[in-house]
Design a protein around this motif. Structure first.
Motif, PDB file in Angstrom:
ATOM      1  N   PHE A   1      20.533  -3.070  -9.669  1.00 33.41           N
ATOM      2  CA  PHE A   1      21.038  -4.197  -8.775  1.00 33.41           C
ATOM      3  C   PHE A   1      20.701  -3.858  -7.373  1.00 33.41           C
ATOM      4  O   PHE A   1      20.342  -2.772  -6.910  1.00 33.41           O
ATOM      5  CB  PHE A   1      22.762  -3.798  -8.659  1.00 33.41           C
ATOM      6  CG  PHE A   1      23.505  -4.494  -7.826  1.00 33.41           C
ATOM      7  CD1 PHE A   1      23.999  -6.053  -8.249  1.00 33.41           C
ATOM      8  CD2 PHE A   1      23.787  -4.322  -6.651  1.00 33.41           C
ATOM      9  CE1 PHE A   1      24.758  -6.815  -7.364  1.00 33.41           C
ATOM     10  CE2 PHE A   1      24.430  -5.020  -5.694  1.00 33.41           C
ATOM     11  CZ  PHE A   1      25.008  -6.412  -5.767  1.00 33.41           C
ATOM     12  N   ASP A   2      20.369  -5.032  -6.676  1.00 33.59           N
ATOM     13  CA  ASP A   2      20.055  -4.995  -5.251  1.00 33.59           C
ATOM     14  C   ASP A   2      20.573  -6.008  -4.645  1.00 33.59           C
ATOM     15  O   ASP A   2      20.580  -7.312  -4.947  1.00 33.59           O
ATOM     16  CB  ASP A   2      18.587  -4.658  -5.155  1.00 33.59           C
ATOM     17  CG  ASP A   2      17.732  -5.846  -5.164  1.00 33.59           C
ATOM     18  OD1 ASP A   2      17.469  -6.847  -4.344  1.00 33.59           O
ATOM     19  OD2 ASP A   2      17.321  -5.987  -6.555  1.00 33.59           O
ATOM     20  N   LEU A   3      21.218  -5.695  -3.422  1.00 32.40           N
ATOM     21  CA  LEU A   3      21.762  -6.658  -2.467  1.00 32.40           C
ATOM     22  C   LEU A   3      21.266  -6.712  -1.083  1.00 32.40           C
ATOM     23  O   LEU A   3      20.940  -5.552  -0.456  1.00 32.40           O
ATOM     24  CB  LEU A   3      23.299  -6.484  -2.241  1.00 32.40           C
ATOM     25  CG  LEU A   3      24.028  -7.296  -1.459  1.00 32.40           C
ATOM     26  CD1 LEU A   3      23.968  -8.837  -1.746  1.00 32.40           C
ATOM     27  CD2 LEU A   3      25.407  -6.809  -1.131  1.00 32.40           C
ATOM     28  N   ARG A   4      20.612  -7.753  -0.603  1.00 40.66           N
ATOM     29  CA  ARG A   4      19.879  -7.811   0.837  1.00 40.66           C
ATOM     30  C   ARG A   4      20.873  -8.169   1.861  1.00 40.66           C
ATOM     31  O   ARG A   4      21.651  -8.757   1.828  1.00 40.66           O
ATOM     32  CB  ARG A   4      18.635  -8.650   0.546  1.00 40.66           C
ATOM     33  CG  ARG A   4      17.772  -8.355  -0.308  1.00 40.66           C
ATOM     34  CD  ARG A   4      16.634  -9.298  -0.657  1.00 40.66           C
ATOM     35  NE  ARG A   4      15.609  -9.221  -1.589  1.00 40.66           N
ATOM     36  CZ  ARG A   4      14.831  -9.840  -2.100  1.00 40.66           C
ATOM     37  NH1 ARG A   4      14.585 -11.203  -1.421  1.00 40.66           N
ATOM     38  NH2 ARG A   4      13.767  -9.628  -2.872  1.00 40.66           N
ATOM     39  N   ALA A   5      20.273  -7.707   3.024  1.00 43.00           N
ATOM     40  CA  ALA A   5      21.092  -7.839   4.229  1.00 43.00           C
ATOM     41  C   ALA A   5      21.492  -9.572   4.634  1.00 43.00           C
ATOM     42  O   ALA A   5      20.402 -10.314   4.293  1.00 43.00           O
ATOM     43  CB  ALA A   5      20.525  -7.404   5.424  1.00 43.00           C
ATOM     44  N   GLY A   6      22.508 -10.041   4.661  1.00 42.18           N
ATOM     45  CA  GLY A   6      22.816 -11.448   5.162  1.00 42.18           C
ATOM     46  C   GLY A   6      22.641 -12.423   4.063  1.00 42.18           C
ATOM     47  O   GLY A   6      22.757 -13.782   4.240  1.00 42.18           O
ATOM     48  N   GLU A   7      22.642 -12.010   2.841  1.00 45.35           N
ATOM     49  CA  GLU A   7      22.337 -13.044   1.474  1.00 45.35           C
ATOM     50  C   GLU A   7      23.742 -13.201   0.919  1.00 45.35           C
ATOM     51  O   GLU A   7      24.878 -12.269   0.888  1.00 45.35           O
ATOM     52  CB  GLU A   7      21.562 -12.686   0.546  1.00 45.35           C
ATOM     53  CG  GLU A   7      21.616 -11.320  -0.221  1.00 45.35           C
ATOM     54  CD  GLU A   7      20.644 -11.191  -1.428  1.00 45.35           C
ATOM     55  OE1 GLU A   7      19.855 -12.003  -1.641  1.00 45.35           O
ATOM     56  OE2 GLU A   7      20.565  -9.956  -2.041  1.00 45.35           O
TER      57      GLU A   7
ATOM     58  N   ASP B   1      21.884 -17.379  -2.447  1.00 45.30           N
ATOM     59  CA  ASP B   1      20.648 -17.184  -2.147  1.00 45.30           C
ATOM     60  C   ASP B   1      19.691 -16.680  -3.338  1.00 45.30           C
ATOM     61  O   ASP B   1      18.544 -17.029  -3.372  1.00 45.30           O
ATOM     62  CB  ASP B   1      20.246 -16.170  -0.965  1.00 45.30           C
ATOM     63  CG  ASP B   1      20.762 -16.699   0.620  1.00 45.30           C
ATOM     64  OD1 ASP B   1      20.434 -17.876   0.923  1.00 45.30           O
ATOM     65  OD2 ASP B   1      21.828 -16.240   0.891  1.00 45.30           O
ATOM     66  N   ARG B   2      20.291 -15.972  -3.998  1.00 43.83           N
ATOM     67  CA  ARG B   2      19.591 -15.262  -5.318  1.00 43.83           C
ATOM     68  C   ARG B   2      20.836 -15.344  -6.308  1.00 43.83           C
ATOM     69  O   ARG B   2      21.821 -14.941  -6.117  1.00 43.83           O
ATOM     70  CB  ARG B   2      18.910 -13.963  -4.926  1.00 43.83           C
ATOM     71  CG  ARG B   2      17.845 -14.198  -4.169  1.00 43.83           C
ATOM     72  CD  ARG B   2      17.054 -12.651  -4.186  1.00 43.83           C
ATOM     73  NE  ARG B   2      18.021 -11.428  -3.630  1.00 43.83           N
ATOM     74  CZ  ARG B   2      17.832 -10.354  -4.312  1.00 43.83           C
ATOM     75  NH1 ARG B   2      16.860  -9.933  -5.173  1.00 43.83           N
ATOM     76  NH2 ARG B   2      18.852  -9.486  -3.879  1.00 43.83           N
TER      77      ARG B   2
ATOM     78  N   ILE C   1      30.524 -16.301   6.467  1.00 42.43           N
ATOM     79  CA  ILE C   1      30.530 -14.733   6.335  1.00 42.43           C
ATOM     80  C   ILE C   1      29.084 -14.067   6.191  1.00 42.43           C
ATOM     81  O   ILE C   1      28.592 -13.501   7.189  1.00 42.43           O
ATOM     82  CB  ILE C   1      31.329 -14.151   5.404  1.00 42.43           C
ATOM     83  CG1 ILE C   1      32.755 -14.406   5.285  1.00 42.43           C
ATOM     84  CG2 ILE C   1      31.129 -12.596   5.066  1.00 42.43           C
ATOM     85  CD1 ILE C   1      33.710 -14.231   4.378  1.00 42.43           C
ATOM     86  N   SER C   2      28.306 -14.798   5.556  1.00 41.32           N
ATOM     87  CA  SER C   2      27.036 -14.169   5.329  1.00 41.32           C
ATOM     88  C   SER C   2      26.246 -14.514   6.393  1.00 41.32           C
ATOM     89  O   SER C   2      25.055 -13.732   6.912  1.00 41.32           O
ATOM     90  CB  SER C   2      26.354 -15.003   4.170  1.00 41.32           C
ATOM     91  OG  SER C   2      26.074 -16.172   4.007  1.00 41.32           O
TER      92      SER C   2
ATOM     93  N   VAL D   1      27.225 -11.065   0.838  1.00 38.48           N
ATOM     94  CA  VAL D   1      28.390 -11.295  -0.036  1.00 38.48           C
ATOM     95  C   VAL D   1      27.755 -11.086  -1.449  1.00 38.48           C
ATOM     96  O   VAL D   1      26.848 -11.917  -1.741  1.00 38.48           O
ATOM     97  CB  VAL D   1      28.851 -12.787   0.557  1.00 38.48           C
ATOM     98  CG1 VAL D   1      30.068 -12.983  -0.692  1.00 38.48           C
ATOM     99  CG2 VAL D   1      29.284 -12.600   1.653  1.00 38.48           C
ATOM    100  N   VAL D   2      28.596 -10.452  -2.404  1.00 37.96           N
ATOM    101  CA  VAL D   2      28.359 -10.607  -3.876  1.00 37.96           C
ATOM    102  C   VAL D   2      29.419 -11.461  -4.417  1.00 37.96           C
ATOM    103  O   VAL D   2      30.640 -11.289  -4.142  1.00 37.96           O
ATOM    104  CB  VAL D   2      28.513  -8.991  -4.379  1.00 37.96           C
ATOM    105  CG1 VAL D   2      28.185  -9.122  -5.771  1.00 37.96           C
ATOM    106  CG2 VAL D   2      27.649  -8.089  -3.848  1.00 37.96           C
ATOM    107  N   LEU D   3      29.009 -12.454  -4.888  1.00 41.20           N
ATOM    108  CA  LEU D   3      29.961 -13.484  -5.619  1.00 41.20           C
ATOM    109  C   LEU D   3      29.679 -13.388  -7.035  1.00 41.20           C
ATOM    110  O   LEU D   3      28.755 -13.599  -7.765  1.00 41.20           O
ATOM    111  CB  LEU D   3      29.498 -15.111  -5.209  1.00 41.20           C
ATOM    112  CG  LEU D   3      30.161 -16.093  -5.799  1.00 41.20           C
ATOM    113  CD1 LEU D   3      31.653 -16.212  -5.591  1.00 41.20           C
ATOM    114  CD2 LEU D   3      29.250 -17.337  -5.358  1.00 41.20           C
ATOM    115  N   ILE D   4      30.834 -12.813  -7.910  1.00 38.99           N
ATOM    116  CA  ILE D   4      30.716 -12.957  -9.169  1.00 38.99           C
ATOM    117  C   ILE D   4      31.644 -14.089  -9.609  1.00 38.99           C
ATOM    118  O   ILE D   4      32.835 -14.525  -9.324  1.00 38.99           O
ATOM    119  CB  ILE D   4      31.681 -11.969  -9.954  1.00 38.99           C
ATOM    120  CG1 ILE D   4      31.378 -10.450  -9.232  1.00 38.99           C
ATOM    121  CG2 ILE D   4      31.578 -11.774 -11.253  1.00 38.99           C
ATOM    122  CD1 ILE D   4      31.862  -9.923  -8.086  1.00 38.99           C
TER     123      ILE D   4
END
Length: 262
Positions: free
Chosen positions: A26-32, A218-219, A196-197, A203-206
């Motif tokens: 898993f990877d989450l980038r800044a501002g996405e 964004d991804r 927010i982003s 933000v992680v959106l499930i």
């Protein structure tokens, strides 16, 4: 946007003889806004619970801003700056909006009134709550002194998201934030996620709501059979293609640029 804020490598989580997460990345980038999708039983919920401190993995590692972290509880994740909005919202309906924003993190009065008598600084909490709502552009609430049980479902979700944004210094995770909401209320929540982003907090959106995912993400992290199948960009794939990858009807794309397959 390319700076990785939160990542996980080779996460494994077993429940008895069942392996819910089988070497997931898993990877989450800044501002996405990173959407996480997958069929029921794919293991995405267990992976997210590892990232939010709700579940301790059997193997693998989690890194926050490049540093290994070990969360033993949701409180550990909160202290590190990761806030999660669950479907039940975890609110006290009889209390007002401002009190719910600071639930579990109440501001005490200064001096002996706060340290000894533990009296709440209601004025300060209301002031901070108004500021938070203004900064997020929330205009759908009449007053932060309203009791939560007087709010609509979308308004309650807005309060829960605002609370996460207020304390989520590094990451905000949202579990099905548009579930059971109407079209108008869902749009309000999605707009709030974008705002927010835009402040730089990823933000992680499930979500199972694929149109909503395509509107705001964004991804898209596609989870299948306990691990990451691919990460794709909405502009590069159709909804049908993403659903096909998620269900196994289509093969995961070859990794290139922003597309990742495992």
């Amino acid at each position: 946007m390319n700076e990785t804020v939160l990542e996980a490598r080779n996460i494994v989580k077993r429940y008895g003889h069942v392996t819910a997460v089988a070497g997931a990345d898993f990877d989450l980038r800044a501002g996405e806004v990173l959407a996480v999708i997958g069929d029921n039983g794919a293991g995405k919920s267990s992976l997210i619970k590892v990232l939010s401190g709700d579940v301790i993995p059997d193997a693998g590692e989690v890194l926050l801003e490049g540093q290994p972290v070990q969360f033993r509880s949701p409180h550990d994740a909160q202290k590190a700056g990761i806030e999660t909005v669950y479907q039940d919202l975890a609110m006290a309906p009889a209390l007002d909006i401002a009190t719910n924003l600071f639930l579990g993190r109440e501001v005490r009065r200064k001096g002996p009134l706060g340290s000894v008598l533990r009296m709440l600084d209601v004025k300060e909490m209301r002031s901070r709550s108004r500021k938070q709502m203004d900064e997020l552009g929330i205009t759908t609430l009449q007053s932060i002194t309203q009791p939560v049980d007087s709010l609509s479902g979308g308004q309650r979700q807005t309060v829960a998201v605002a609370r996460a944004a207020a304390f989520g210094r590094k990451v905000v995770i949202m579990d099905e934030p548009t579930a059971a909401l109407g079209v108008r209320e869902s749009k309000g929540v999605l707009d709030l996620i974008k705002r927010i982003s835009a402040t730089g907090i990823p933000v992680v959106l499930i979500s199972h709501d694929i149109p909503a995912v395509f509107e705001v993400a964004d991804r898209i992290h596609i989870h299948r059979l306990g691990r990451r199948a691919a990460v794709v960009r909405p502009q590069d794939h159709s909804m049908n293609e993403v659903v096909g990858i998620m269900t196994g009807a289509l093969p995961a794309p070859t990794a290139q640029n922003d597309t990742v397959s495992s």
